[in-house]
Write a protein that holds these residues in place. Structure first.
Motif: not given
Lengths: 123, 123
Positions: A6-20
């Motif tokens: 499966a491709p890695v969608n950067l926007t989707d993956r970024l939505a999976q976490f909020s920790e800085l």
């Protein structure tokens, strides 16, 4: 198709976490890792003695302080910090970046300290 | 600041060339190269026996055909083609991609043929 194809969608993956200031592994390329991170504020001065480090900004705005000046990255811009070069990342607004470097490269390089954190597998 | 400390703006660098199926080097990361390319149409089936290959779509839409199915990449999506895996890239519209792989990796892998072309330094 296996799920590994499966491709890695950067926007989707970024939505999976909020920790800085926490690097999340999203893909491997030989013995390198593609990682995502969200930054806000100022990191610690450090360098990586054994490797260059690629940083690409996805959203926000990143200043990479170097001892002889700043590099400012907007979305769609990348910069390679050469091995051994001291740098300090600063983000006035929350900024999402993609990192690429050899597996096991620590976020604080040789500096250590309380912000040192191993990269984690995302998802 | 030396000019080597300038960020790489992907949009600006893509505006510097129009040639299709020609990889342009824009940055180095240790012994790896960051390359840009513009694609339209269908490439040749090939594989890289010694290395994985990272492909990220910047604009357009890319289908990576694999022997067991297709991977379709939209802008902001990436995929790592594992070493030794046969693949064929197809773009119905002009598509801009970022590639990351070891320096010297040939575009057609072990397949050769008329589309074989060494990567060039851009700018």
């Amino acid at each position: 198709m296996s799920t590994s194809a499966a491709p890695v969608n950067l926007t989707d993956r970024l939505a999976q976490f909020s920790e800085l200031w926490s690097q999340k592994k999203v893909a491997a390329l030989n013995d390198y890792e593609v990682k995502l991170a969200k930054l806000k504020g100022e990191f610690v001065w450090h360098s990586h003695e054994d490797t260059d480090e690629l940083i690409m900004v996805i959203s926000g705005r990143l200043t990479i302080r170097l001892r002889d000046g700043d590099v400012v990255l907007e979305p769609g811009e990348l910069f390679v910090v050469p091995r051994g070069v001291e740098h300090c990342t600063v983000a006035d607004e929350e900024t999402a970046i993609l990192l690429l470097e050899p597996a096991g490269t620590m976020n604080t390089g040789g500096a250590g300290g309380p912000m040192t954190k191993a990269a984690e597998i995302l998802g």
